[in-house]
Design a protein around this motif. Structure first.
Motif, PDB file in Angstrom:
ATOM      1  N   GLU A 111      60.052  83.296 -36.087  1.00  0.00           N
ATOM      2  CA  GLU A 111      59.833  83.026 -34.661  1.00  0.00           C
ATOM      3  C   GLU A 111      59.509  81.670 -34.535  1.00  0.00           C
ATOM      4  O   GLU A 111      58.471  80.965 -35.154  1.00  0.00           O
ATOM      5  N   THR A 112      59.863  80.877 -33.630  1.00  0.00           N
ATOM      6  CA  THR A 112      59.371  79.637 -32.816  1.00  0.00           C
ATOM      7  C   THR A 112      58.579  79.612 -31.867  1.00  0.00           C
ATOM      8  O   THR A 112      58.914  80.341 -30.967  1.00  0.00           O
ATOM      9  N   GLN A 113      57.353  78.795 -31.906  1.00  0.00           N
ATOM     10  CA  GLN A 113      56.722  78.885 -30.646  1.00  0.00           C
ATOM     11  C   GLN A 113      56.457  77.255 -30.357  1.00  0.00           C
ATOM     12  O   GLN A 113      56.522  76.542 -31.211  1.00  0.00           O
ATOM     13  N   MET A 114      55.941  77.062 -29.150  1.00  0.00           N
ATOM     14  CA  MET A 114      55.851  75.763 -28.704  1.00  0.00           C
ATOM     15  C   MET A 114      54.416  75.994 -28.127  1.00  0.00           C
ATOM     16  O   MET A 114      54.250  76.615 -26.913  1.00  0.00           O
ATOM     17  N   LEU A 115      53.561  75.139 -28.533  1.00  0.00           N
ATOM     18  CA  LEU A 115      52.222  74.903 -27.919  1.00  0.00           C
ATOM     19  C   LEU A 115      51.797  73.729 -27.498  1.00  0.00           C
ATOM     20  O   LEU A 115      52.023  72.526 -27.866  1.00  0.00           O
ATOM     21  N   ALA A 116      50.952  73.758 -26.351  1.00  0.00           N
ATOM     22  CA  ALA A 116      50.647  72.588 -25.795  1.00  0.00           C
ATOM     23  C   ALA A 116      49.114  71.883 -26.403  1.00  0.00           C
ATOM     24  O   ALA A 116      48.297  72.905 -26.764  1.00  0.00           O
ATOM     25  N   LEU A 117      49.143  70.915 -26.713  1.00  0.00           N
ATOM     26  CA  LEU A 117      48.079  70.185 -27.750  1.00  0.00           C
ATOM     27  C   LEU A 117      46.892  69.548 -26.651  1.00  0.00           C
ATOM     28  O   LEU A 117      47.233  68.962 -25.913  1.00  0.00           O
ATOM     29  N   THR A 118      45.764  70.075 -27.177  1.00  0.00           N
ATOM     30  CA  THR A 118      44.627  69.315 -26.625  1.00  0.00           C
ATOM     31  C   THR A 118      44.356  68.012 -27.119  1.00  0.00           C
ATOM     32  O   THR A 118      45.007  67.439 -28.245  1.00  0.00           O
ATOM     33  N   LYS A 119      43.506  67.108 -26.868  1.00  0.00           N
ATOM     34  CA  LYS A 119      43.360  65.830 -27.463  1.00  0.00           C
ATOM     35  C   LYS A 119      43.065  66.106 -28.970  1.00  0.00           C
ATOM     36  O   LYS A 119      43.613  65.096 -29.524  1.00  0.00           O
ATOM     37  N   GLN A 120      42.185  66.707 -29.187  1.00  0.00           N
ATOM     38  CA  GLN A 120      41.800  66.903 -30.817  1.00  0.00           C
ATOM     39  C   GLN A 120      43.117  67.307 -31.694  1.00  0.00           C
ATOM     40  O   GLN A 120      43.391  67.045 -32.545  1.00  0.00           O
ATOM     41  N   ASP A 121      43.726  68.464 -30.899  1.00  0.00           N
ATOM     42  CA  ASP A 121      44.988  68.671 -31.529  1.00  0.00           C
ATOM     43  C   ASP A 121      45.915  67.588 -31.690  1.00  0.00           C
ATOM     44  O   ASP A 121      46.822  67.531 -32.633  1.00  0.00           O
ATOM     45  N   ARG A 122      46.103  66.798 -30.695  1.00  0.00           N
ATOM     46  CA  ARG A 122      47.087  65.507 -30.881  1.00  0.00           C
ATOM     47  C   ARG A 122      46.593  64.354 -31.909  1.00  0.00           C
ATOM     48  O   ARG A 122      47.579  64.067 -32.640  1.00  0.00           O
ATOM     49  N   ILE A 123      45.474  64.620 -32.041  1.00  0.00           N
ATOM     50  CA  ILE A 123      44.820  63.666 -33.147  1.00  0.00           C
ATOM     51  C   ILE A 123      45.205  64.087 -34.466  1.00  0.00           C
ATOM     52  O   ILE A 123      45.882  63.434 -35.374  1.00  0.00           O
ATOM     53  N   ASP A 124      45.109  65.514 -34.772  1.00  0.00           N
ATOM     54  CA  ASP A 124      45.561  66.323 -35.935  1.00  0.00           C
ATOM     55  C   ASP A 124      47.157  66.155 -36.222  1.00  0.00           C
ATOM     56  O   ASP A 124      47.576  65.974 -37.243  1.00  0.00           O
ATOM     57  N   GLU A 125      47.696  66.187 -34.982  1.00  0.00           N
ATOM     58  CA  GLU A 125      48.978  66.232 -35.133  1.00  0.00           C
ATOM     59  C   GLU A 125      49.631  64.777 -35.664  1.00  0.00           C
ATOM     60  O   GLU A 125      50.511  64.551 -36.424  1.00  0.00           O
ATOM     61  N   LEU A 126      49.163  63.821 -34.956  1.00  0.00           N
ATOM     62  CA  LEU A 126      49.676  62.436 -35.045  1.00  0.00           C
ATOM     63  C   LEU A 126      49.161  62.103 -36.560  1.00  0.00           C
ATOM     64  O   LEU A 126      49.913  61.422 -37.266  1.00  0.00           O
ATOM     65  N   ALA A 127      48.056  62.662 -37.199  1.00  0.00           N
ATOM     66  CA  ALA A 127      47.531  62.361 -38.438  1.00  0.00           C
ATOM     67  C   ALA A 127      48.512  63.151 -39.437  1.00  0.00           C
ATOM     68  O   ALA A 127      48.885  62.508 -40.378  1.00  0.00           O
TER      69      ALA A 127
ATOM     70  N   VAL B 286      63.828  81.961 -31.018  1.00  0.00           N
ATOM     71  CA  VAL B 286      62.677  82.274 -30.306  1.00  0.00           C
ATOM     72  C   VAL B 286      62.797  83.576 -29.588  1.00  0.00           C
ATOM     73  O   VAL B 286      63.662  84.069 -29.176  1.00  0.00           O
ATOM     74  N   LYS B 287      61.736  84.283 -29.973  1.00  0.00           N
ATOM     75  CA  LYS B 287      61.553  85.718 -29.397  1.00  0.00           C
ATOM     76  C   LYS B 287      61.054  85.703 -27.758  1.00  0.00           C
ATOM     77  O   LYS B 287      61.416  86.224 -27.076  1.00  0.00           O
ATOM     78  N   GLN B 288      60.046  84.833 -27.502  1.00  0.00           N
ATOM     79  CA  GLN B 288      59.356  84.858 -26.368  1.00  0.00           C
ATOM     80  C   GLN B 288      58.607  83.520 -26.189  1.00  0.00           C
ATOM     81  O   GLN B 288      57.795  83.155 -27.062  1.00  0.00           O
ATOM     82  N   LEU B 289      59.036  82.587 -25.334  1.00  0.00           N
ATOM     83  CA  LEU B 289      58.339  81.235 -25.151  1.00  0.00           C
ATOM     84  C   LEU B 289      58.390  81.113 -23.437  1.00  0.00           C
ATOM     85  O   LEU B 289      59.294  81.222 -22.682  1.00  0.00           O
ATOM     86  N   SER B 290      57.015  80.658 -23.218  1.00  0.00           N
ATOM     87  CA  SER B 290      56.708  80.143 -21.738  1.00  0.00           C
ATOM     88  C   SER B 290      56.092  78.810 -21.907  1.00  0.00           C
ATOM     89  O   SER B 290      54.662  78.885 -22.403  1.00  0.00           O
ATOM     90  N   VAL B 291      56.759  77.819 -21.192  1.00  0.00           N
ATOM     91  CA  VAL B 291      55.956  76.477 -21.320  1.00  0.00           C
ATOM     92  C   VAL B 291      55.795  76.003 -19.988  1.00  0.00           C
ATOM     93  O   VAL B 291      56.826  75.861 -19.176  1.00  0.00           O
TER      94      VAL B 291
ATOM     95  N   THR C 181      56.185  75.210 -33.654  1.00  0.00           N
ATOM     96  CA  THR C 181      55.893  75.736 -35.065  1.00  0.00           C
ATOM     97  C   THR C 181      56.787  76.903 -35.303  1.00  0.00           C
ATOM     98  O   THR C 181      57.219  77.697 -34.158  1.00  0.00           O
ATOM     99  N   LYS C 182      57.068  77.185 -36.617  1.00  0.00           N
ATOM    100  CA  LYS C 182      57.963  78.210 -36.836  1.00  0.00           C
ATOM    101  C   LYS C 182      57.062  79.260 -37.808  1.00  0.00           C
ATOM    102  O   LYS C 182      56.556  78.887 -38.803  1.00  0.00           O
ATOM    103  N   LEU C 183      57.150  80.314 -37.354  1.00  0.00           N
ATOM    104  CA  LEU C 183      56.273  81.720 -38.049  1.00  0.00           C
ATOM    105  C   LEU C 183      57.394  82.506 -38.621  1.00  0.00           C
ATOM    106  O   LEU C 183      58.400  82.778 -38.074  1.00  0.00           O
ATOM    107  N   THR C 184      56.912  82.928 -39.852  1.00  0.00           N
ATOM    108  CA  THR C 184      57.843  83.930 -40.356  1.00  0.00           C
ATOM    109  C   THR C 184      56.976  84.970 -41.130  1.00  0.00           C
ATOM    110  O   THR C 184      55.977  84.818 -41.533  1.00  0.00           O
ATOM    111  N   ASP C 185      57.634  86.305 -41.131  1.00  0.00           N
ATOM    112  CA  ASP C 185      56.869  87.355 -41.960  1.00  0.00           C
ATOM    113  C   ASP C 185      57.843  87.719 -42.983  1.00  0.00           C
ATOM    114  O   ASP C 185      57.538  88.978 -43.784  1.00  0.00           O
TER     115      ASP C 185
END
Length: 561
Positions: A519-535, A13-18, A510-514
């Protein structure tokens, strides 16, 4: 509850704020993305040891800041007050900060005040509880089973009574053992002191007596010389008719008195001579009295010489100065008395040890009775939970066997065994002999949920405790965690869509790499995001319409519960 978590340069983690919410929060993400990174960071904030590997490659230091809301958490507030760590700005907030350098050095702060790892751990027990992936394996240990039962029973007073009785009993035992080990030395010393004190008691020298004996011995030994010299002095000073000191002085006074009229400077000299005359006359009178009182008593001299010689003999024998013989006698007498008291104490201690042991047994029996009552209820609660988790025929029993022959300890004399039967007609037996890994996970989760219901920790984190669970069972597990989330803040790292759907909130890791760094990031999911992630959890990387429909149905079903 945990309100906010900030992580800088920690692991990947480089920078994470939750920002964290109340209720059940599911943490999902791809395998290897670092879903447990927040748990590892929080573990550091709560006193876990750190090393240089915690610092992101290329960074000088890693920093984790956890902000807790203390509203309703009186235990945490009390701890902060007792250790003078309460925030000056807001008593309902607590900031825990941990910094780890790339060299592996670590510093910790609570509300800006430097804190020790022990203080972090002490405070952490009132803020957050982490249930790891392998927590269920602890169920196989008797100590953990006893701890779970005691937590469920909430019989703190009985536990304290046992600990107090055990501590008192062991302390008396140590004192008794010490006296017994010194018994032979004490006996040898008593025999020597008996003779020495008796000898000194018979002599019975008084304080200051030796000095008086010394003075009297000198006077009696030289009595004749003293008398002769004193009488001679009286004669020369006052009685010699042919010429004595007093007559010479008085004659000088008369002669000088005749000359005083011619020279006034003689007046002081005459005054001195007058005083001398008076002094000589008084001295002669005192010497006469001294001679009258001076006794030459051979018998008394013999007595004094004998006692003086005995005092010198005893002083040499005991290797002390004769002037210190009285104090030495008193010291030996005190030691002799103290050793005698220790012999009496030995008998008293043996009686006290027996009484303390009886008190310990009484306390352990009371604790055992309380455990037995709680065990019945806990077994029923566990059984009810796991029967809903695809183990419909499971039977649970918790045996509490009191054993006075067991090695005594501060936790009592109970042998506690969690037993289970998973199939009809099967006798209940120890967990490790009956259940599979998946069944143990379910039982462990059921116990953790039940135990958490009885625990005051406002925030609970479950790190993939649903491992080995799937299908309908997963839905039940999710419902259990949601129910728990209705009472407290719960976070659950999971890979099961049935569990994630039950959450009030969901975070995606999620994990991003160049190609050069990750780098690891943590994102709060909206309702639609949750549907996509559950799928995604349902169908994998290729999301289908049916998977999206199932995801919507899972969320709808969870919301209706």
């Amino acid at each position: 509850m945990l309100a906010h978590l900030s992580i800088s340069n920690f692991a990947v983690v480089k920078q994470l704020s939750v920002q964290l919410e109340n209720g059940l929060t599911a943490i999902t993400g791809e395998t290897g993305a670092g879903k447990s990174i927040a748990i590892d960071a929080l573990s550091l904030c709560l006193g876990e040891r750190a090393d240089a590997n915690a610092v992101r490659k290329g960074a000088a230091k890693a920093e984790i800041i956890a902000h807790f809301s203390l509203s309703g958490n009186s235990a945490a507030k009390t701890y902060l007050d007792e250790h003078e760590l309460t925030s000056d700005e807001d008593e309902n907030s607590c900031f825990v900060r941990r910094v780890v350098s790339k060299e592996g050095r670590s510093k910790a702060f609570i509300n800006g005040v430097p804190a020790s790892l022990q203080q972090l751990k002490g405070l952490g027990q009132y803020l957050l509880a982490i249930h790891g992936q392998n927590t269920h394996l602890q169920l196989l240990k008797e100590d953990h089973q006893r701890s779970l039962l005691d937590t469920y029973a909430k019989h703190t007073s009985q536990i304290d009574s046992v600990e107090h009785a055990y501590s008192n009993w062991k302390e008396k035992q140590r004192m008794l053992q010490s006296l017994k080990e010194q018994a032979q030395q004490r006996e040898d010393r008593l025999q020597l002191l008996t003779y020495q004190v008796q000898e000194l008691d018979e002599f019975a020298i008084e304080e200051g007596e030796f000095e008086e004996l010394e003075v009297e011995h000198k006077r009696l030994s030289n009595g004749q010389s003293l008398l002769e010299q004193a009488q001679t002095s009286v004669y020369n000073l006052y009685e010699n008719d042919e010429g004595n000191a007093l007559a010479v002085i008085q004659n000088s006074i008369e002669r000088l008195g005749e000359l005083e009229a011619h020279d006034a400077s003689l007046t002081p000299i005459i005054s001195l001579l007058n005083e001398a005359s008076i002094q000589v006359e008084e001295a002669a009178s005192e010497l006469r009295s001294y001679c009258d009182q001076l006794e030459i008593d051979p018998l008394r001299l013999q007595q004094v010489e004998a006692r003086y010689a005995k005092a010198m003999e005893l002083a040499r024998k005991h290797a002390v100065m004769p002037e210190a013989l009285f104090q030495y006698h008193q010291m030996l007498a005190s030691e002799f008395s103290a050793l005698g008291e220790q012999e009496t104490l030995l008998g008293t201690l043996e009686s006290e040890v027996d009484n303390m042991h009886a008190q310990y047994l009484a306390a352990t029996k009371a604790l055992s009775e309380s455990r037995s009552c709680a065990a019945v209820n806990l077994a029923k609660d566990i059984e009810a939970q796991i029967q809903q988790m695809n183990m419909p025929h499971a039977k649970v029993a918790i045996d509490v066997l009191y054993d006075e022959l067991k090695k005594p300890s501060s936790t009592g004399l109970d042998n506690i065994e969690f037993k289970v039967s998973t199939n009809p007609g099967q006798d209940a037996d120890k967990l490790e002999k009956v259940v599979s890994g998946g069944e143990l996970s379910r039982i462990g989760l059921a116990i953790q949920v039940i135990a958490s219901d009885n625990h005051a920790t406002p925030t609970m984190i479950f790190d993939e405790v649903d491992t080995g669970i799937s299908g309908p069972t997963a839905s039940i597990v999710g419902a259990l965690l949601r129910r728990l989330g209705n009472q407290a803040q719960v976070m659950c790292v999971t890979h099961l869509p049935q569990v994630a759907a039950q959450a009030h909130n969901q975070l995606f890791v999620t994990k991003l790499t160049d190609g050069e760094s990750t780098e690891t990031q943590m994102l709060a999911l909206t309702k639609q995001d949750r549907i996509d992630e559950l799928a995604r959890l349902l169908a994998g990387d290729k999301i289908t319409k049916s998977a999206l429909a199932n995801a919507k149905e899972l969320l709808k079903s969870a919301a209706s519960n």
